[in-house]
Design a protein around this motif. Sequence first.
Motif, PDB file in Angstrom:
ATOM      1  N   VAL A 109       0.864  -1.078  -0.087  1.00 31.67           N
ATOM      2  CA  VAL A 109       0.113  -0.007  -0.113  1.00 31.67           C
ATOM      3  C   VAL A 109       0.797   1.379  -0.151  1.00 31.67           C
ATOM      4  CG1 VAL A 109      -1.632   1.260   1.375  1.00 31.67           C
ATOM      5  CG2 VAL A 109      -1.897  -1.169   1.194  1.00 31.67           C
ATOM      6  N   ALA A 110       1.890   1.158   0.734  1.00 31.64           N
ATOM      7  CA  ALA A 110       2.857   2.483   0.871  1.00 31.64           C
ATOM      8  C   ALA A 110       3.459   2.796  -0.417  1.00 31.64           C
ATOM      9  CB  ALA A 110       3.901   2.039   1.990  1.00 31.64           C
ATOM     10  N   PHE A 111       3.949   1.552  -1.236  1.00 33.70           N
ATOM     11  CA  PHE A 111       4.767   1.867  -2.124  1.00 33.70           C
ATOM     12  C   PHE A 111       3.737   2.331  -3.606  1.00 33.70           C
ATOM     13  CE2 PHE A 111       5.753   0.101  -6.579  1.00 33.70           C
ATOM     14  CZ  PHE A 111       7.165   0.714  -6.696  1.00 33.70           C
ATOM     15  N   PHE A 112       2.482   2.013  -3.607  1.00 32.50           N
ATOM     16  CA  PHE A 112       1.418   2.082  -4.643  1.00 32.50           C
ATOM     17  C   PHE A 112       1.041   3.555  -4.271  1.00 32.50           C
ATOM     18  CE2 PHE A 112       1.440  -2.448  -5.647  1.00 32.50           C
ATOM     19  CZ  PHE A 112       1.950  -2.487  -6.810  1.00 32.50           C
ATOM     20  N   THR A 113       0.927   3.775  -3.077  1.00 36.35           N
ATOM     21  CA  THR A 113       0.460   5.298  -2.666  1.00 36.35           C
ATOM     22  C   THR A 113       1.562   6.296  -2.895  1.00 36.35           C
ATOM     23  OG1 THR A 113      -0.794   4.359  -0.738  1.00 36.35           O
ATOM     24  CG2 THR A 113      -0.076   6.610  -0.776  1.00 36.35           C
ATOM     25  N   ALA A 114       2.751   5.919  -3.025  1.00 35.71           N
ATOM     26  CA  ALA A 114       3.898   6.617  -3.221  1.00 35.71           C
ATOM     27  C   ALA A 114       3.906   6.908  -4.715  1.00 35.71           C
ATOM     28  CB  ALA A 114       5.305   6.180  -2.541  1.00 35.71           C
ATOM     29  N   VAL A 115       3.854   5.866  -5.624  1.00 39.99           N
ATOM     30  CA  VAL A 115       3.941   5.914  -7.052  1.00 39.99           C
ATOM     31  C   VAL A 115       2.762   6.807  -7.497  1.00 39.99           C
ATOM     32  CG1 VAL A 115       3.349   4.545  -9.176  1.00 39.99           C
ATOM     33  CG2 VAL A 115       4.965   3.733  -7.421  1.00 39.99           C
ATOM     34  N   GLU A 116       1.680   6.799  -6.931  1.00 40.69           N
ATOM     35  CA  GLU A 116       0.459   7.377  -7.376  1.00 40.69           C
ATOM     36  C   GLU A 116       0.882   8.880  -6.956  1.00 40.69           C
ATOM     37  OE1 GLU A 116      -4.355   7.888  -6.450  1.00 40.69           O
ATOM     38  OE2 GLU A 116      -3.328   6.330  -5.544  1.00 40.69           O
ATOM     39  N   GLU A 117       1.299   9.233  -5.602  1.00 36.69           N
ATOM     40  CA  GLU A 117       1.611  10.605  -5.268  1.00 36.69           C
ATOM     41  C   GLU A 117       2.307  11.084  -6.371  1.00 36.69           C
ATOM     42  OE1 GLU A 117       3.462  12.805  -1.519  1.00 36.69           O
ATOM     43  OE2 GLU A 117       1.900  11.417  -1.358  1.00 36.69           O
ATOM     44  N   LEU A 118       3.665  10.370  -6.619  1.00 37.55           N
ATOM     45  CA  LEU A 118       4.709  10.793  -7.638  1.00 37.55           C
ATOM     46  C   LEU A 118       4.023  11.352  -9.136  1.00 37.55           C
ATOM     47  CD1 LEU A 118       7.624  11.353  -8.380  1.00 37.55           C
ATOM     48  CD2 LEU A 118       7.588   8.739  -9.109  1.00 37.55           C
ATOM     49  N   GLY A 119       3.163  10.554  -9.502  1.00 42.58           N
ATOM     50  CA  GLY A 119       2.414  10.594 -10.718  1.00 42.58           C
ATOM     51  C   GLY A 119       1.627  11.938 -10.584  1.00 42.58           C
ATOM     52  N   ASN A 120       0.905  12.172  -9.693  1.00 42.91           N
ATOM     53  CA  ASN A 120      -0.053  13.423  -9.372  1.00 42.91           C
ATOM     54  C   ASN A 120       1.040  14.715  -9.421  1.00 42.91           C
ATOM     55  OD1 ASN A 120      -2.265  12.132  -9.382  1.00 42.91           O
ATOM     56  ND2 ASN A 120      -2.346  11.867  -6.944  1.00 42.91           N
ATOM     57  N   ASP A 121       2.097  14.527  -8.576  1.00 39.61           N
ATOM     58  CA  ASP A 121       3.048  15.714  -8.616  1.00 39.61           C
ATOM     59  C   ASP A 121       3.583  15.804  -9.929  1.00 39.61           C
ATOM     60  OD1 ASP A 121       2.625  15.880  -5.747  1.00 39.61           O
ATOM     61  OD2 ASP A 121       4.564  14.997  -5.290  1.00 39.61           O
ATOM     62  N   LEU A 122       3.939  14.871 -10.845  1.00 39.82           N
ATOM     63  CA  LEU A 122       4.504  15.061 -12.234  1.00 39.82           C
ATOM     64  C   LEU A 122       3.364  15.667 -13.021  1.00 39.82           C
ATOM     65  CD1 LEU A 122       6.626  11.772 -12.698  1.00 39.82           C
ATOM     66  CD2 LEU A 122       7.347  14.149 -12.285  1.00 39.82           C
ATOM     67  N   ASP A 123       2.193  15.156 -12.861  1.00 41.78           N
ATOM     68  CA  ASP A 123       1.156  15.960 -13.516  1.00 41.78           C
ATOM     69  C   ASP A 123       1.074  17.378 -13.308  1.00 41.78           C
ATOM     70  OD1 ASP A 123       0.386  13.567 -15.022  1.00 41.78           O
ATOM     71  OD2 ASP A 123      -1.070  13.186 -13.778  1.00 41.78           O
ATOM     72  N   GLU A 124       1.168  17.743 -12.009  1.00 45.74           N
ATOM     73  CA  GLU A 124       0.978  18.987 -11.723  1.00 45.74           C
ATOM     74  C   GLU A 124       2.304  19.854 -12.157  1.00 45.74           C
ATOM     75  OE1 GLU A 124       1.044  21.588  -7.527  1.00 45.74           O
ATOM     76  OE2 GLU A 124       0.371  19.563  -7.486  1.00 45.74           O
ATOM     77  N   ILE A 125       3.515  19.396 -12.081  1.00 41.34           N
ATOM     78  CA  ILE A 125       4.526  19.953 -12.676  1.00 41.34           C
ATOM     79  C   ILE A 125       4.352  20.244 -14.343  1.00 41.34           C
ATOM     80  CG2 ILE A 125       7.160  19.790 -13.159  1.00 41.34           C
ATOM     81  CD1 ILE A 125       7.422  18.620 -10.399  1.00 41.34           C
ATOM     82  N   GLY A 126       3.800  19.343 -14.827  1.00 42.24           N
ATOM     83  CA  GLY A 126       3.582  19.414 -16.142  1.00 42.24           C
ATOM     84  C   GLY A 126       2.454  20.506 -16.709  1.00 42.24           C
ATOM     85  N   ASN A 127       1.463  20.338 -15.943  1.00 38.00           N
ATOM     86  CA  ASN A 127       0.372  21.525 -16.044  1.00 38.00           C
ATOM     87  C   ASN A 127       0.912  22.966 -15.780  1.00 38.00           C
ATOM     88  OD1 ASN A 127      -1.215  19.507 -16.669  1.00 38.00           O
ATOM     89  ND2 ASN A 127      -2.070  19.572 -14.768  1.00 38.00           N
ATOM     90  N   LYS A 128       1.876  23.065 -14.862  1.00 38.77           N
ATOM     91  CA  LYS A 128       2.557  24.517 -14.617  1.00 38.77           C
ATOM     92  C   LYS A 128       3.215  24.864 -15.733  1.00 38.77           C
ATOM     93  CE  LYS A 128       2.117  24.353  -9.746  1.00 38.77           C
ATOM     94  NZ  LYS A 128       2.607  24.240  -8.352  1.00 38.77           N
ATOM     95  N   TRP A 129       4.297  23.951 -16.159  1.00 40.87           N
ATOM     96  CA  TRP A 129       5.229  24.146 -17.241  1.00 40.87           C
ATOM     97  C   TRP A 129       4.358  24.502 -18.462  1.00 40.87           C
ATOM     98  CZ3 TRP A 129       9.842  25.494 -17.632  1.00 40.87           C
ATOM     99  CH2 TRP A 129      10.530  25.534 -18.903  1.00 40.87           C
ATOM    100  N   ASP A 130       3.302  23.871 -18.738  1.00 45.32           N
ATOM    101  CA  ASP A 130       2.359  24.080 -20.045  1.00 45.32           C
ATOM    102  C   ASP A 130       1.987  25.607 -19.875  1.00 45.32           C
ATOM    103  OD1 ASP A 130       2.912  21.760 -21.006  1.00 45.32           O
ATOM    104  OD2 ASP A 130       1.229  20.831 -20.508  1.00 45.32           O
ATOM    105  N   SER A 131       1.393  25.944 -18.596  1.00 46.74           N
ATOM    106  CA  SER A 131       0.992  27.429 -18.541  1.00 46.74           C
ATOM    107  C   SER A 131       1.835  28.394 -18.795  1.00 46.74           C
ATOM    108  CB  SER A 131       0.020  27.554 -17.349  1.00 46.74           C
ATOM    109  OG  SER A 131       0.985  27.546 -16.174  1.00 46.74           O
ATOM    110  N   TYR A 132       3.200  28.300 -18.154  1.00 45.55           N
ATOM    111  CA  TYR A 132       4.283  29.081 -18.236  1.00 45.55           C
ATOM    112  C   TYR A 132       4.908  29.132 -19.688  1.00 45.55           C
ATOM    113  CZ  TYR A 132       9.133  31.107 -17.457  1.00 45.55           C
ATOM    114  OH  TYR A 132      10.212  31.687 -17.866  1.00 45.55           O
ATOM    115  N   SER A 133       4.842  28.099 -20.536  1.00 43.20           N
ATOM    116  CA  SER A 133       5.483  28.189 -21.787  1.00 43.20           C
ATOM    117  C   SER A 133       4.177  28.547 -22.656  1.00 43.20           C
ATOM    118  CB  SER A 133       5.786  26.473 -22.252  1.00 43.20           C
ATOM    119  OG  SER A 133       4.455  25.809 -22.104  1.00 43.20           O
TER     120      SER A 133
END
Length: 153
Positions: free
Chosen positions: A109-133
């Motif tokens: 559970v801890a591993f898959f939660t961490a992977v999901e959180e990493l995916g959400n953080d990467l999505d957020e970074i990608g969205n911020k980068w898209d708006s900046y670009s």
Amino acid sequence: MTHPHDPQQQQWPQYPPSNSGPFYPQQQPVNPEKNGLGIASIILGPIGLLLSIIPLTGWLAVIVGFIGFCLGLAGIFRVKKKKASNPVTAGIGTVLSALAVIAGIYAMVAFFTAVEELGNDLDEIGNKWDSYSDCVENAEGDFDALSECEYEK
């Protein structure tokens, strides 16, 4: 002519029966007590606990712990039937194996939660980068508009 191995011809010395002591009846063989299930359980429990702290092996910890738990319970039942003599070994093995199952589930559970959180953080970074670009692209060389573009952290 007689044959040397003829049983009628051979004479073996005859010994008188011994009356030198009391007669003890032959004891029935005792069923040896078997503690193997408890020992297997007490070995599999710590192995499962070790597997639970290694990333991506939580599922294996659950399997090993479950097998150890079942063997420990079987060992406890053998003690109750008087076929084994060490309830402590079976009890400790059962507890350690149960902890291995719990730790393995927690690790997964801890591993898959961490992977999901990493995916959400990467999505957020990608969205911020898209708006900046997009802001930089829309400025088209205008330094005042370009200075208003901020990359949010």
